[in-house]
Design an enzyme around this catalytic site. Sequence first.
Site, mmCIF file in Angstrom:
data_model
loop_
_atom_site.group_PDB
_atom_site.id
_atom_site.type_symbol
_atom_site.label_atom_id
_atom_site.label_comp_id
_atom_site.label_asym_id
_atom_site.label_seq_id
_atom_site.Cartn_x
_atom_site.Cartn_y
_atom_site.Cartn_z
ATOM 1 N N GLU B 60 0.814 -1.221 0.000
ATOM 2 C CA GLU B 60 0.000 0.000 0.000
ATOM 3 C C GLU B 60 0.848 1.272 0.000
ATOM 4 O OE1 GLU B 60 -0.726 -2.729 1.684
ATOM 5 O OE2 GLU B 60 -2.808 -3.215 1.161
ATOM 6 N N HIS B 129 -11.945 -4.790 9.433
ATOM 7 C CA HIS B 129 -12.418 -4.527 8.072
ATOM 8 C C HIS B 129 -13.654 -3.655 8.030
ATOM 9 C CE1 HIS B 129 -9.542 -7.379 6.512
ATOM 10 N NE2 HIS B 129 -10.049 -7.325 5.304
#
Lengths: 326, 326, 340, 340
Positions: B60, B129
């Site tokens: 990322e 999440h």
Amino acid sequence: MAEITYREALREALRDALRRDERVFLMGEDVGRYGGAFGVSLGLLEEFGPERIRDTPLSESAFVGAGIGAAMNGMRPVVEIMTVNFSLLALDQIMNNAATLRHMSAGQCGVPLVIRMTTGGGRQLAAQHSHSLEGWYAHIPGLRIAAPATLADARGMLWTALQDPDPVLVFEHGSLYNTSGDLPDDAGPTDLDRARIRRAGRDVTIVTYGGTLGKTLTAAEELADSGVDAEVIDLRVLRPIDDVTVMESVARTHRALIVDEGWRSGSLAAEITTRIVEQAFYELDAPVGRVCSAEVPLPYAQHLEAAALPQPAGIVRAAGELVGAS
Amino acid sequence: MAEITYREALREALRDALRRDERVFLMGEDVGRYGGAFGVSLGLLEEFGPERIRDTPLSESAFVGAGIGAAMNGMRPVVEIMTVNFSLLALDQIMNNAATLRHMSAGQCGVPLVIRMTTGGGRQLAAQHSHSLEGWYAHIPGLRIAAPATLADARGMLWTALQDPDPVLVFEHGSLYNTSGDLPDDAGPTDLDRARIRRAGRDVTIVTYGGTLGKTLTAAEELADSGVDAEVIDLRVLRPIDDVTVMESVARTHRALIVDEGWRSGSLAAEITTRIVEQAFYELDAPVGRVCSAEVPLPYAQHLEAAALPQPAGIVRAAGELVGAS
Amino acid sequence: MTAGTQPVVQSATRPAAPADPRVELLRQMVRVRRFEERCVQLYSAAKIRGFMHLYIGEEAVAVGAIGALSADDAIVSTYREHGHALVRGVSAEAVTAEMFGRVTGCSRGRGGSMHLFDIGRRFYGGNAIVAGGLPLAVGLALADRMRGRSAVTACFFGDGAVAEGEFHECMNLAALWRLPVLFCCENNRYAMGTALERTHAVTDLAARAGSYGMPSAAVDGMDVLAVRAAALDAVASVRGGHGPFFLELRTYRFRAHSMYDPDRYRDKAEIARWKRRDPIDRLLKQLTDGGAVDAAAVAAMEAAVAAEIDAAVAAADAAPVEDVADLTRFLLAEQRTRHG
Amino acid sequence: MTAGTQPVVQSATRPAAPADPRVELLRQMVRVRRFEERCVQLYSAAKIRGFMHLYIGEEAVAVGAIGALSADDAIVSTYREHGHALVRGVSAEAVTAEMFGRVTGCSRGRGGSMHLFDIGRRFYGGNAIVAGGLPLAVGLALADRMRGRSAVTACFFGDGAVAEGEFHECMNLAALWRLPVLFCCENNRYAMGTALERTHAVTDLAARAGSYGMPSAAVDGMDVLAVRAAALDAVASVRGGHGPFFLELRTYRFRAHSMYDPDRYRDKAEIARWKRRDPIDRLLKQLTDGGAVDAAAVAAMEAAVAAEIDAAVAAADAAPVEDVADLTRFLLAEQRTRHG
Ligand SMILES: Cc1ncc(C[n+]2csc(CCOP(=O)(O)OP(=O)(O)O)c2C)c(N)n1
Ligand SMILES: Cc1ncc(C[n+]2csc(CCOP(=O)(O)OP(=O)(O)O)c2C)c(N)n1
Ligand SMILES: [Mg+2]
Ligand SMILES: [Mg+2]
């Protein structure tokens, strides 16, 4: 009583903890041979050895995560992230593991970890080295956030944090390390629950913490000269927030100003303001005010940086306006 | 007019941008062969090829930073971070580079980058999440933050974001992808400046955005049944905030409620509340209220997750209390 | 377990020791396989929700590697951890109940499929951030070392995780400090839809270990005996004080990445080719050919496994959910010493 | 430049081409050295504030490596970047004014010592987050490639940065996509107070490149001719389309990490040993021995450099500061197209 600096008070707290509890160890970049980027841990390597004073590679995510793992497994690590600016590299570990593991495992494990870091601007370190992100961290459920602004708290918060079964982040404002004063020789732990009134006053409540406490007290003295009696609250703990102390004060003064070095929008000051509105709306004689940093990456040049940060003059002005407001 | 899903509207916007401007490319984990974790970019690899639809490794920080570098060097990258949860791993790049480089270089360079990511809870994806961190991002000077809640904005915000010389983050709430409705065939760009009144009303202003817009509109209908006429504002852009639309509404209704899926303390709701207090205090007939997520990592179990998130019933209750309040 | 004469194993977690230890390996693989096959049905029936990642095809890895650990060793896992949890001894009931969101689940329903915890068994959870568990493993191992224990921490992660920065930081830190970590890289050749070759400039993952001075081995992850042998060696090396070890387990998932994944990116022929290397079929053939099991023994094994799973599902189905009033319970410890 | 007969170079940035190109390398090193020596004085005088990191001892790296680039190539640097900026052609005045916080500074005083920018010269700034510049370099190179340009992006970082996750991610990504990045690792053996051996399990940093399939070279960073030769080869390889290249430049900083650092962690004898390898002394001796320069030429060179620095300091000192009203200027672009 002995004259001591904030830096030394932090060091004494570390030394004390390392002596009292063999599960305690210190880990981070340059905490050992260098003595800590801000000199806090100077001499500890020599006293406690490299197993307990651990220099790490430049790997913020790994060593913060390792602190979490070690805390889950019987140790009481103190992890130093050199400054809050670099903590972004470890934020996933802090948010998704440290703050979350106890709940996600339904209490099967906990993370009794202390993370210390330097925060704040004002030393001409420019945009990437001047963040004040403790307000951000105060958003995360599962953490306790401490901001020692006084010698007593620099000396006293660590041990309390180490007794906490959950993760505690301690934010040390970079401008405080060289501040000094007297501290009783037997200065002990201080709580991580309550805000403190650092100056009593009747006309306006000014809530602040950490690096802006000194500026706010300076402003309060100036205000006093012009006849405004400000009450100054040092939050000390940014999560959970001690609403009671704040609301009791607002109930007395009916006016509130928040001083916070974070960028204005989305600052901790917004949260305090909102709580006052939620809990003490009908006590308010004026809108709550806030003095925060300008919404700009902090510039290097002294005059620009000074203009971007909260300053006593701005606090005096804002408080004066509040008291003037009907 | 054609029936279209939110997902398809996003895809159309991407396709359109890729066709119109050869500097535009899409980069992120699984945007190509997989078609996007949520299917947004399905078919684009086949249409535009692997140079412009780039699957990245799980890195990322590297690929977000690469998007920044490419944006500084003449391209118009759209970087997809699969979900906001993983954006923490790229936060250093976003805060210390994307948001900062223009100012730090005194305008010598800029970062015309668009970063898209899924946000929010409600799909039983559990603690790691289900974050709603767009309010956090809205704290960072130098960024523009968009939260498309409607088909028109899913279709229209991207092109506007790509015209912006500065970084724009687009937060797509995971619950919206399957929503559908009619969109005019010639639906064009939508602004990234103003909030929108999605339902006009006289009794209370409810400010929300993204994933909670639908819940809030549902609540407004329920409120209408019990005689409370709620005005619902969709913020659309979380930074900079369109104060004017909010304050004009509050000046009409004299009551305000903020609905925000972020955790309560330190939420974007706190910032909106504070602005209302700062700018419209004397218009208020009651404290500003907020409905946010419970301060807990989001649990998996459906009943617990539902209890943690803002729901229409809670919005109805909070708005009802506000209107009841003197 | 020899041909039908011995009683069928009654308890899945405490089997009577079979004569040929390979039979127990088979049984564990079958148990994980059948459990997950049932999970698919339960997911279709909306009994299980959220993300669910199946291990089908990769069972030899968990069975071989975790079987090489002792009860004192620690495990850190991923979101694809049903197999790890079951093999470690977390009951099928506790796992099922967890996925049903029940209070009897191994995380009281807070975690779901991706966050199975059983700290009593030193199972430190499924972690759903790719590579997010690695730093924890380093820390667990550090604490064991500082406390003078000889435990090993086994850390599971995928081929995709190797691209994350945390992988690099943790490999270096563990190697630098010579910590007792067993890095178990489950290389199933895909990170979601992204093939190994499109993630890594160098696809020989075991070779990476060398750049940290760490010993390594690459093993056929479809062969439980090979995995077990390699894991035993690796664990012995770590426990022997030689620092961390990197074990690459070359395997394949037969199913899609998650229940949301339409699996468009893989060639059907490739999947078929790997299915011919099914670890269960392979061991079964070996055992049948060698006479260690016969059809009746296998049937009995399957029946016992099915019974265990049936019982688990029934129990989970009957279990209550957590009281909503307890939503914020476990956010912080219930007891906190107050000072000052 | 031959022995005093030619006129002394007047402008530091546009010298008359000397006969022996090595003389210009010497001049650049001397210029960087003298500039930073002046910086120390200016810091003591509180003219310069904040963090300041000196390059003294490492000059051969910037002079050798940046000299191998063309004007179209891009550079991404660190907080220890005075040398990089000067060698790239940013004027001593612009750098000094920046550190004085003046509007004539190369970042109008917003950046200070750690954030020198000159985008016109494709100098993409000093970056103060260790390893934070690497992803930018990858992206700059990606854009150059996508736009069909043959430019190379040189990215400087230290030995400490190699431990960061971003290093790993960027090495892999650049190698995987075969991007034109020249990774220049300035290995000065310390990350602040932490020696190489206490940061890295494997201290041969160039060897790391192999695990990404990237070609590499390790060079004596105290020898400007060796650096230049290696950099020319590396740049040719990258520009030739062979993907990224990793250049390890083995060097040493003669001063402390920053002006705040009491330098307690290094052995005085070690510092003295490295000082005997001073890159300026070394080249000077070669040139003197070979007759390429004599004492008069050196004196003239020093005088010209001193004059340049004097002028820079005087100009910076006389320059105005940014108007406080412009504090938030440049936060966003001044022109923004509005749509919708
Ligand atoms: C940091 C992060 N990025 C992205 C994701 C989304 N995601 C979940 S699993 C996965 C693939 C991981 O692949 P690999 O490591 O090979 O493990 P596998 O799933 O194949 O077992 C991705 C991209 C995530 N969970 N965390
Ligand atoms: C991410 C991050 N962590 C820590 C720091 C503090 N810091 C600044 S320079 C430095 C040492 C870096 O060492 P190296 O990469 O070898 O470069 P050198 O300074 O030796 O040139 C450290 C720890 C930082 N700026 N950024
Ligand atoms: Mg994989
Ligand atoms: Mg170094």
